[in-house]
Design an enzyme around this catalytic site. Structure first.
Site, PDB file in Angstrom:
ATOM      1  N   GLU A 288       0.752  -1.153  -0.062  1.00 27.87           N
ATOM      2  CA  GLU A 288      -0.014   0.058   0.100  1.00 27.87           C
ATOM      3  C   GLU A 288       0.927   1.240  -0.128  1.00 27.87           C
ATOM      4  OE1 GLU A 288      -2.801   0.372   3.155  1.00 27.87           O
ATOM      5  OE2 GLU A 288      -4.581   0.094   1.698  1.00 27.87           O
ATOM      6  N   HIS A 309       6.628 -26.794  -1.903  1.00 27.79           N
ATOM      7  CA  HIS A 309       5.847 -27.839  -2.449  1.00 27.79           C
ATOM      8  C   HIS A 309       4.897 -27.139  -3.526  1.00 27.79           C
ATOM      9  CE1 HIS A 309       7.935 -31.130   0.086  1.00 27.79           C
ATOM     10  NE2 HIS A 309       7.997 -29.848   0.776  1.00 27.79           N
ATOM     11  N   LYS A 423     -14.003   0.642  -3.875  1.00 26.61           N
ATOM     12  CA  LYS A 423     -15.086   0.989  -3.092  1.00 26.61           C
ATOM     13  C   LYS A 423     -16.171   1.910  -3.793  1.00 26.61           C
ATOM     14  CE  LYS A 423     -12.058   1.954   1.018  1.00 26.61           C
ATOM     15  NZ  LYS A 423     -11.658   2.793   1.695  1.00 26.61           N
TER      16      LYS A 423
HETATM   17  O1  PA5 Z   1      -3.402   1.535   5.867  1.00 25.42           O
HETATM   18  C1  PA5 Z   1      -4.420   1.824   5.736  1.00 25.42           C
HETATM   19  O2  PA5 Z   1      -4.711   3.284   6.006  1.00 25.42           O
HETATM   20  C2  PA5 Z   1      -5.507   0.994   5.481  1.00 25.42           C
HETATM   21  O3  PA5 Z   1      -5.176  -0.199   5.012  1.00 25.42           O
HETATM   22  C3  PA5 Z   1      -6.605   1.166   6.549  1.00 25.42           C
HETATM   23  O4  PA5 Z   1      -5.941   0.741   7.682  1.00 25.42           O
HETATM   24  C4  PA5 Z   1      -7.874   0.441   6.139  1.00 25.42           C
HETATM   25  O5  PA5 Z   1      -8.235   0.638   5.028  1.00 25.42           O
HETATM   26  C5  PA5 Z   1      -8.951   0.490   7.299  1.00 25.42           C
HETATM   27  O6  PA5 Z   1      -9.266   1.752   7.288  1.00 25.42           O
HETATM   28  P1  PA5 Z   1      -9.935   2.348   8.786  1.00 25.42           P
HETATM   29  O7  PA5 Z   1      -9.250   2.177   9.847  1.00 25.42           O
HETATM   30  O8  PA5 Z   1     -10.323   3.664   8.369  1.00 25.42           O
HETATM   31  O9  PA5 Z   1     -11.441   1.430   8.886  1.00 25.42           O
END
Ligand code: PA5
Length: 448
Positions: A288, A309, A423
């Site tokens: 990310e 494996h 989303k």
């Molecule tokens: O690293 C990040 O920002 C994301 O992976 C969030 O943690 C994830 O989308 C969850 O978001 P939130 O804590 O707002 O529900």
């Protein structure tokens, strides 16, 4: 003392020390902008000082709340997705008994929800919750993420039917933004015990805040030692930007040097089921943070020896755009030896008397040599054992290195614009108010 060791000897058949050292000027620049908070995404650099800023008072408060909850229930559901649950799950699973659900336990058993939208998973979970006394920790920084919000609505409803509306409130801990979002509003209105996620810490860098510490303490692990380990690493990494002396800078430089030579996939390989979720956490952290603007190293997790494996074949002889980072633990927590068999019917007497950890280590060494011979550069990161202090060091090391590596790639390692695409389509398909126009467009696309 810093226990983490980084060994890059086995990348040197593929890139030279000069290739790596060529990154020093860039590293100096990005290191300074990271520590002085002048680079991209600098509004999300709170994690840098979290270990040092975490007070004894805060740790004691978390421990106190954890003890209180432990007296009430034996099962705790952690609701969250991405950075809101992967860090705590990584630490808990690294430290837990591998079969903790079937073991006698002093501490609650932690189960997870809100990280998928599967109807069967949720229905199965409710079957279990029918039979056990439980509490919920709901974690969402935005307080509006669909998966945890859906899970919370369903489980809260179950909780209220089980305990009654008033008592249910004492079975909920909310961890969310200090002021914004639906969850913060609800926590205020209902009077839930709640924690505030620091504004300047993003999800995937939040494991050392209340996001990770509360579930980890409830699972019975020592959050003070975890923070101590991270603090040691923070101090160490803040002392120099030299590639030779700072392992986080070295890891970032080596990754980028390999990327420049066409190695676009990094496999993080572990040799212990305890490290499955640590690998998942690492995948999120790097994936990310770096995968944007049509750039980035694809982080892939492999669990050896199981995956040897299956994916082992690809690793040995597939497309050579991969490098491998082995996450190695020097000592096991337990000892177990291969028994001697008089008739040697299974022909294993040649390893009788040897510990399983030794055999696992030979698998690790043998695999590393085979993969290097198969032209896969190998980075080796090791810690002495799986305990809170070493995990604290490892977590901070990866966070710091990921930030530097992202800056070196030229991206903002602290945003995630790409996760909005699915989303928006999902909201349009679900006919969420405000998404009418997209709904029309998307239906046309699906028909054609
Ligand atoms: O690293 C990040 O920002 C994301 O992976 C969030 O943690 C994830 O989308 C969850 O978001 P939130 O804590 O707002 O529900």
């Amino acid at each position: 003392m810093i226990n983490l060791k980084l060994d890059i000897d086995r990348v040197l058949d593929f890139i030279t020390m000069n290739d790596i050292n060529a990154f020093q000027p860039q590293m100096d620049l990005h290191y300074t902008s990271l520590l002085e908070k002048t680079g991209k995404g600098n509004e999300f650099l709170g994690w840098l000082n979290i270990p040092q800023k975490t007070t004894e008072h805060f740790i004691n408060k978390v421990k106190f709340d954890a003890e209180d909850l432990k007296k009430k229930v034996k099962v705790v559901v952690v609701i969250g997705i991405g950075g809101s649950y992967l860090g705590s799950r990584a630490v808990i699973d690294a430290l837990n008994h591998n079969f903790s659900s079937l073991q006698e336990r002093e501490n609650p058993y932690i189960i997870y929800a809100g990280n998928n939208l599967s109807e069967d998973y949720m229905a199965d979970l409710l079957d279990v919750l029918d039979k056990h006394e439980y509490s919920i920790i709901v974690i969402s920084k935005s307080g509006t993420t669909t998966e945890p919000a859906v899970a919370f609505r369903i489980i809260k409803n179950h909780l209220e039917n089980k305990y009654g509306e008033q008592s249910a409130k004492h079975h909920i801990i909310a961890i969310t933004d200090a002021t914004k979002g639906a969850l913060r509003k609800l926590a205020g209105k209902e009077g839930y015990l709640s924690y505030k996620i620091p504004d300047d810490v993003g999800g995937r860098y939040s494991v050392l805040t209340c996001v990770g510490l509360v579930p980890i303490a409830i699972a019975g692990f020592d959050i003070k030692k975890l923070i101590t380990g991270a603090k040691e690493m923070q101090k160490f990494l803040a002392s120099t930007s030299s590639i030779k002396e700072n392992p986080a800078v070295m890891y970032a430089a080596v990754r980028n040097a390999l990327y420049k030579k066409g190695k676009t996939i990094e496999v993080l390989a572990n040799y212990s089921p305890n490290l499955y979720y640590l690998t998942e956490w690492w995948k999120q952290l790097f994936g990310e943070s770096e995968g944007k603007e049509n750039k980035g190293i694809l982080p892939v997790g492999m669990n050896f020896t199981a995956d040897l494996h299956s994916l082992g074949q690809y690793m040995q002889e597939g497309l050579r755009n991969i490098f491998e980072t082995v996450l190695s633990v020097e000592n096991s927590k337990r000892e177990l030896f291969i028994p001697m068999l008089e008739n040697n019917s299974d022909e294993l007497n040649y390893i009788a008397g040897k510990g399983l950890q030794h055999i696992n280590k030979m698998a690790e060494a043998g695999t590393m040599l085979a993969h290097v011979e198969g032209k896969i550069p190998n980075i080796h990161i090791s810690i002495p054992q799986l305990d809170e202090e070493n995990l604290g060091q490892l977590i901070y090391f990866f966070e710091f290195s990921c930030a530097l590596s992202g800056y070196t790639l030229g991206v903002n390692p602290f945003d995630q614009p790409g996760v909005e695409a699915y989303k928006n389509n999902m909201f349009a398909l679900l006919e969420k108010p405000g998404f009418e126009k997209q709904a029309e467009e998307i239906k046309k696309k699906l028909r054609s």
